[in-house]
Design an enzyme around this catalytic site. Structure first.
Site, PDB file in Angstrom:
ATOM      1  N   ARG A   1       0.814  -1.240   0.000  1.00 53.78           N
ATOM      2  CA  ARG A   1       0.000   0.000   0.000  1.00 53.78           C
ATOM      3  C   ARG A   1       0.838   1.278   0.000  1.00 53.78           C
ATOM      4  NH1 ARG A   1      -2.730  -3.137   3.795  1.00 53.78           N
ATOM      5  NH2 ARG A   1      -4.535  -4.167   2.899  1.00 53.78           N
TER       6      ARG A   1
ATOM      7  N   LYS B   1       3.606  11.734 -10.385  1.00 51.32           N
ATOM      8  CA  LYS B   1       2.812  10.912 -11.315  1.00 51.32           C
ATOM      9  C   LYS B   1       3.606   9.650 -11.633  1.00 51.32           C
ATOM     10  CE  LYS B   1      -0.034  14.270 -13.798  1.00 51.32           C
ATOM     11  NZ  LYS B   1      -0.299  14.902 -15.107  1.00 51.32           N
TER      12      LYS B   1
ATOM     13  N   GLU C   1      11.001  19.847 -23.002  1.00 48.99           N
ATOM     14  CA  GLU C   1      10.279  20.118 -21.742  1.00 48.99           C
ATOM     15  C   GLU C   1      10.812  21.400 -21.088  1.00 48.99           C
ATOM     16  OE1 GLU C   1       7.634  18.508 -20.866  1.00 48.99           O
ATOM     17  OE2 GLU C   1       7.772  16.525 -21.790  1.00 48.99           O
TER      18      GLU C   1
ATOM     19  N   LYS D   1       7.947  23.603 -12.054  1.00 43.17           N
ATOM     20  CA  LYS D   1       7.125  22.392 -11.871  1.00 43.17           C
ATOM     21  C   LYS D   1       6.735  22.252 -10.390  1.00 43.17           C
ATOM     22  CE  LYS D   1       5.972  17.809 -12.887  1.00 43.17           C
ATOM     23  NZ  LYS D   1       6.013  16.668 -13.755  1.00 43.17           N
TER      24      LYS D   1
ATOM     25  N   GLU E   1      -3.940  17.486 -10.090  1.00 41.41           N
ATOM     26  CA  GLU E   1      -4.418  17.991 -11.390  1.00 41.41           C
ATOM     27  C   GLU E   1      -5.932  18.184 -11.405  1.00 41.41           C
ATOM     28  OE1 GLU E   1      -2.174  16.475 -14.774  1.00 41.41           O
ATOM     29  OE2 GLU E   1      -3.844  16.973 -16.082  1.00 41.41           O
TER      30      GLU E   1
ATOM     31  N   ARG F   1      -2.594  22.322 -12.675  1.00 40.88           N
ATOM     32  CA  ARG F   1      -1.482  21.444 -13.064  1.00 40.88           C
ATOM     33  C   ARG F   1      -1.554  21.062 -14.550  1.00 40.88           C
ATOM     34  NH1 ARG F   1       1.402  16.369  -9.921  1.00 40.88           N
ATOM     35  NH2 ARG F   1       2.672  15.740 -11.704  1.00 40.88           N
TER      36      ARG F   1
ATOM     37  N   ASN G   1       0.746  20.243 -19.294  1.00 38.74           N
ATOM     38  CA  ASN G   1       0.497  19.413 -20.473  1.00 38.74           C
ATOM     39  C   ASN G   1       0.536  20.220 -21.772  1.00 38.74           C
ATOM     40  OD1 ASN G   1       0.135  17.042 -18.977  1.00 38.74           O
ATOM     41  ND2 ASN G   1      -1.959  17.654 -18.484  1.00 38.74           N
TER      42      ASN G   1
ATOM     43  N   HIS H   1       1.307  18.586 -24.953  1.00 39.06           N
ATOM     44  CA  HIS H   1       1.318  17.144 -24.690  1.00 39.06           C
ATOM     45  C   HIS H   1       0.119  16.405 -25.264  1.00 39.06           C
ATOM     46  CE1 HIS H   1       4.664  18.104 -22.170  1.00 39.06           C
ATOM     47  NE2 HIS H   1       4.789  16.878 -21.728  1.00 39.06           N
TER      48      HIS H   1
ATOM     49  N   HIS I   1       1.038  13.406 -27.287  1.00 42.58           N
ATOM     50  CA  HIS I   1       0.621  12.020 -26.996  1.00 42.58           C
ATOM     51  C   HIS I   1      -0.041  11.398 -28.227  1.00 42.58           C
ATOM     52  CE1 HIS I   1       0.542  12.734 -22.368  1.00 42.58           C
ATOM     53  NE2 HIS I   1       1.740  12.410 -22.814  1.00 42.58           N
TER      54      HIS I   1
ATOM     55  N   HIS J   1       9.372  10.870 -26.779  1.00 45.14           N
ATOM     56  CA  HIS J   1       8.346  11.681 -26.114  1.00 45.14           C
ATOM     57  C   HIS J   1       8.633  13.183 -26.282  1.00 45.14           C
ATOM     58  CE1 HIS J   1       5.382  12.785 -23.086  1.00 45.14           C
ATOM     59  NE2 HIS J   1       6.312  13.464 -22.449  1.00 45.14           N
TER      60      HIS J   1
HETATM   61  P1  NAD Z   1      13.773   6.647 -21.123  1.00 44.04           P
HETATM   62  O1  NAD Z   1      13.538   6.442 -19.703  1.00 44.04           O
HETATM   63  O2  NAD Z   1      13.378   5.583 -22.065  1.00 44.04           O
HETATM   64  O3  NAD Z   1      15.321   6.982 -21.347  1.00 44.04           O
HETATM   65  C1  NAD Z   1      15.775   7.279 -22.630  1.00 44.04           C
HETATM   66  C2  NAD Z   1      17.008   6.452 -23.010  1.00 44.04           C
HETATM   67  O4  NAD Z   1      18.145   7.009 -22.381  1.00 44.04           O
HETATM   68  C3  NAD Z   1      16.968   5.000 -22.604  1.00 44.04           C
HETATM   69  O5  NAD Z   1      17.494   4.234 -23.655  1.00 44.04           O
HETATM   70  C4  NAD Z   1      17.891   4.932 -21.400  1.00 44.04           C
HETATM   71  O6  NAD Z   1      18.516   3.692 -21.240  1.00 44.04           O
HETATM   72  C5  NAD Z   1      18.906   5.984 -21.751  1.00 44.04           C
HETATM   73  N1  NAD Z   1      19.574   6.620 -20.621  1.00 44.04           N
HETATM   74  C6  NAD Z   1      18.991   7.088 -19.506  1.00 44.04           C
HETATM   75  N2  NAD Z   1      19.878   7.768 -18.781  1.00 44.04           N
HETATM   76  C7  NAD Z   1      21.057   7.695 -19.427  1.00 44.04           C
HETATM   77  C8  NAD Z   1      22.354   8.216 -19.174  1.00 44.04           C
HETATM   78  N3  NAD Z   1      22.587   9.005 -18.116  1.00 44.04           N
HETATM   79  N4  NAD Z   1      23.333   7.929 -20.045  1.00 44.04           N
HETATM   80  C9  NAD Z   1      23.082   7.185 -21.149  1.00 44.04           C
HETATM   81  N5  NAD Z   1      21.880   6.697 -21.459  1.00 44.04           N
HETATM   82  C10 NAD Z   1      20.878   6.961 -20.603  1.00 44.04           C
HETATM   83  O7  NAD Z   1      13.030   7.986 -21.638  1.00 44.04           O
HETATM   84  P2  NAD Z   1      12.769   9.416 -20.961  1.00 44.04           P
HETATM   85  O8  NAD Z   1      12.695  10.361 -22.087  1.00 44.04           O
HETATM   86  O9  NAD Z   1      13.678   9.701 -19.840  1.00 44.04           O
HETATM   87  O10 NAD Z   1      11.312   9.246 -20.326  1.00 44.04           O
HETATM   88  C11 NAD Z   1      10.181   9.072 -21.119  1.00 44.04           C
HETATM   89  C12 NAD Z   1       9.081   8.549 -20.256  1.00 44.04           C
HETATM   90  O11 NAD Z   1       8.794   9.476 -19.221  1.00 44.04           O
HETATM   91  C13 NAD Z   1       7.781   8.303 -21.005  1.00 44.04           C
HETATM   92  O12 NAD Z   1       7.285   7.041 -20.661  1.00 44.04           O
HETATM   93  C14 NAD Z   1       6.857   9.398 -20.471  1.00 44.04           C
HETATM   94  O13 NAD Z   1       5.506   9.003 -20.478  1.00 44.04           O
HETATM   95  C15 NAD Z   1       7.373   9.559 -19.075  1.00 44.04           C
HETATM   96  N6  NAD Z   1       7.070  10.859 -18.462  1.00 44.04           N
HETATM   97  C16 NAD Z   1       6.505  10.862 -17.223  1.00 44.04           C
HETATM   98  C17 NAD Z   1       6.195  12.059 -16.614  1.00 44.04           C
HETATM   99  C18 NAD Z   1       5.638  12.080 -15.209  1.00 44.04           C
HETATM  100  O14 NAD Z   1       5.245  13.141 -14.729  1.00 44.04           O
HETATM  101  N7  NAD Z   1       5.640  10.960 -14.522  1.00 44.04           N
HETATM  102  C19 NAD Z   1       6.469  13.264 -17.258  1.00 44.04           C
HETATM  103  C20 NAD Z   1       7.054  13.221 -18.517  1.00 44.04           C
HETATM  104  C21 NAD Z   1       7.352  12.016 -19.121  1.00 44.04           C
HETATM  105  N1  GLY Z   2       4.208  15.930 -16.894  1.00 45.36           N
HETATM  106  C1  GLY Z   2       2.975  16.532 -16.486  1.00 45.36           C
HETATM  107  C2  GLY Z   2       2.733  16.506 -15.028  1.00 45.36           C
HETATM  108  O1  GLY Z   2       3.572  16.067 -14.269  1.00 45.36           O
HETATM  109  O2  GLY Z   2       1.679  16.880 -14.577  1.00 45.36           O
END
Ligand code: NAD
Ligand code: GLY
Length: 358
Positions: free
Chosen positions: A120, A142, A184, A226, A236, A240, A244, A247, A251, A264
């Site tokens: 939990r 999130k 971003e 942020k 949100e 918040r 987006n 986005h 998306h 992304h």
């Molecule tokens: P990712 O996590 O896939 O990382 C991108 C690539 O970089 C991967 O191949 C990884 O292995 C590599 N990598 C990571 N750190 C590295 C480093 N220091 N050196 C070398 N390689 C490295 O992609 P991302 O762009 O970080 O994240 C995208 C995801 O984040 C999506 O799923 C998106 O939906 C999510 N997201 C979430 C939120 C939220 O608020 N939770 C906000 C924005 C995006």
């Molecule tokens: N990435 C959008 C949010 O965190 O609300």
């Protein structure tokens, strides 16, 4: 030396974002946030490059287990989530354990969801390793995994105890991923801070060279914006949603291109161009503002257009979580630094904005 940004949440849930260049590796770094047990969730690429430094920073934690998940978006799944839970159970982690998410947004989102639900809810520390994760996904609580029908359809809000934002980790990030993260960063200037957007316009080249000082500044200002928005509207319910910006279009681009062609951040870059186009068509924003965003996105080496079918895009936008009562809720720009969430954009105007960004 670390800088600190506070995410000022109520009920004792406020947490720090520790920021700097070369934080990881310092022995006492995680002591205030992790107890006797920790499960590090990472992926093979990140582990190979940086896990040694993380282990050094966890030296005061008695039991440290590590799960390496597959690389990239295809692994942000219920299966990966289940594998993390299996490891927590197999290694007998109790309710005081800490999940340490060590990677990009994919690792952060799936590890965060595991932390949100194991027994939990257990402690979570986010240690982002991509620029996108440093400025966005690690902050704000999130967490999610994808479903075959759409991105982030299964998830929870679960705030971390701390975020360790070490820009030194970005030295190894592939160029394309780094540029995707800049989308971003640019977003924060457009939605909340005209002065920051102007600063980005004059520092984009040094940022692309990954010079630590400007990088720390860009990450800090992004995190401050942020943090302020999240503290104001954690779940949100309203404001918040401004995060987006670009986005909902983004998306949909990811959905129609099958999640494996476009990063992304690249989708968000094109999404922001479409959102600026829409804002202009709605008479909210000027050509000058749209041109500035387009030029900055271009200079960051990001795409400003993409070949997508507007009808398929609109359809994909209909599946988005941001649809309320059949109207698409979109963030539009009222001038650099100011945005509004509106459901008033007519579908034909949205379609024209999509076509403009093709
Ligand atoms: P990712 O996590 O896939 O990382 C991108 C690539 O970089 C991967 O191949 C990884 O292995 C590599 N990598 C990571 N750190 C590295 C480093 N220091 N050196 C070398 N390689 C490295 O992609 P991302 O762009 O970080 O994240 C995208 C995801 O984040 C999506 O799923 C998106 O939906 C999510 N997201 C979430 C939120 C939220 O608020 N939770 C906000 C924005 C995006
Ligand atoms: N990435 C959008 C949010 O965190 O609300």
């Amino acid at each position: 030396m670390s800088q600190q940004v506070e995410v000022a949440l109520p009920d004792g849930r406020a947490y720090p974002i520790l920021l700097g260049d070369g934080l990881l590796g310092s022995p006492a770094l995680l002591e205030p946030f992790a107890g006797t047990q920790a499960l590090v969730v990472t992926n093979t690429a990140v582990a190979r490059l940086h896990l040694g430094k993380l282990r050094a920073s966890l030296s005061s934690t008695e039991q440290v287990d590590v799960v390496e998940i597959g690389d990239g978006e295809p692994f942000k799944t219920l299966d990966t989530y289940a594998a993390i839970l299996d490891e927590l159970i197999a290694k007998r982690h109790n309710r005081t354990t800490t999940v340490v998410a060590f990677g990009g947004g994919v690792v952060g989102d799936v590890a965060g969801f595991a932390a949100a639900t194991y027994q939990r809810g257990v402690g979570l520390v986010q240690i982002p390793t991509t620029l996108l994760a440093l400025v966005d996904s690690s902050v704000g609580g999130k967490t999610a995994v994808n479903h075959a029908s759409g991105k982030n359809l299964i998830g929870a809000f679960h705030q971390p105890r701390a975020v360790i934002a070490d820009v030194a980790l970005l030295a190894t990030l592939p160029e394309r991923e780094f540029r995707a993260g800049l989308a971003e960063v640019i977003k924060y200037g457009v939605i909340a801070d005209a002065a920051f957007l102007a600063w980005l316009e004059s520092h984009i080249e040094v940022l692309l060279e990954r010079k630590p000082l400007p990088l720390v500044h860009a990450v800090r200002r992004s995190c401050e914006i942020k943090a302020e928005v999240v503290a104001d509207d954690e779940r949100e319910q309203g404001r918040r949603a401004i995060l987006n910006f670009g986005h909902t279009f983004g998306h949909a681009i990811e959905a129609v291109t099958g999640y494996d062609q476009v990063l992304h951040g690249e989708a968000v870059a094109v999404g922001m161009i479409m959102a600026m186009d829409l804002s202009q068509r709605l008479g909210r924003s000027t050509t000058d503002a749209a041109d500035r965003v387009r030029r900055l996105v271009e200079r960051a080496g990001l795409p400003t257009a993409m070949t997508v079918d507007p009808a398929a895009m609109l359809d994909a936008m209909g599946m988005d979580k941001k649809v309320v009562d059949g109207r698409i809720r979109l963030v539009v720009c009222d001038g650099i630094g100011q945005v509004t969430v509106t459901s008033d954009a007519p579908p034909e105007t949205i379609r024209a904005a999509i076509a403009g960004g093709r």
